[in-house]
Write a protein that holds these residues in place. Sequence first.
Motif: not given
Length: 425
Positions: A381-382, A385-390
């Motif tokens: 999912w990340g 999706n840079h926000w989720l990965r962060t």
Amino acid sequence: MMFSLLGLDNAVLRFYQAPLPGLTNRRAVSISLGVAECIILSITVLAAVFWPTEISVFLFGEYNRLGILELGLFAAALVMFRLLSIVTRQEFNAKGYNVQQIALTLSTKVLFVVGLLLSTGYMSSITMMTLWTVSFALLFSTGFARKYVTWSFKRVPSSSLNAFLRFALPTMPAALLVWLNTSIAKLIMAGLGDFQGAGVFALAFTIANAFSVIPAAFSIYWSPFVYKHYAAEQDLIKRMQDLITGITLFLVLMFLCFQDLIYLLVGQEYESSQSYFMLIMLVPIQLLLVETVGYGIYLRNKSYLRLVVVAIAALINLFLCLLFIPIWGSLGAAIALGGSSVVMLWGSYYFGQRYYVSVKNVHRTRIVYWLVILLCGSNYWGAHNHWLRTVLVFIGAGVGALLYGRAGLAWFSASRISKRRNNGA
């Protein structure tokens, strides 16, 4: 080559520092070398004399008896290199080991290209590869034969020979299963006609498998050290396990952060594999982690347990591939391979710690293991999706800081005190 050794090379590695009664290192190496070379010779002769057409057509697409003979010589030379590498590792001879590996890399990965200057046919490369590998093997074996080969086997007790073989034989099918386990998904996808998916999955495996350089390099001298010092240096082995576990978490976080750079180099046509390549990376991750927790299986001479663990993992991989690949394609293949890696990790952890405790902090180790597994799975999912990965990276780093913060401060304080003492001296 792997089949011909019958796992005897692993038995040499296990008993080199603690030889069995009457089975000295020279005898163990000599038996392993003799058995492997006889098997290779027998297979080569059978292939070249009785089934040259069938086998050469299968290998080369045409009748080629000479090609069969040359590949037999090549396999025989690889056996010599394998046993040479074990001896130099066990003797902690870094210079000798590195020279051997450089020579092997040159002959199998570089110098065979010289054959293309003579002809663009495959035989020129096979001949060049065989010539260089055999030459290097004979060159290094000149000193090896004098020190580590003997023809005296009269006083080898049958009990020691049986123990040597009981340890060796299960390790050969276990090694083959580990190798085949990474190919199950590609074979099934190809069988279903999904060649594009198989190609994308293969590239993702190549990217993730770059991590395997670390466990391979670590095990070169770690395994001889464990076999030699497991009784006297258990505390050091525990501290190393704790350190490697923490380093693994750090490396996983780095892969999460910088995966975009990797796929920038790979190309957009393979971008679909970015969401699941971290699942595939569980393969080399478990190899590194098992290096610090799984040696109890071998120290208690229960190598068959490794075969049991690998066989169960391979069956789970096969079942999940058949279940998920028709539905999700290469993503299903990654889930299956990642799941089998998790089974290998926890199976090796359970049996390894049952027979030799090498874990310093059980709770911390288990938390990190599950954290690594969850981070690799959450990358699905990340990945885009840079926000989720962060958020995932910060969570992983935060948990790592909580788990290793006190140990890190203690190490930093100790190093400062040691530095002051050295400066004062």
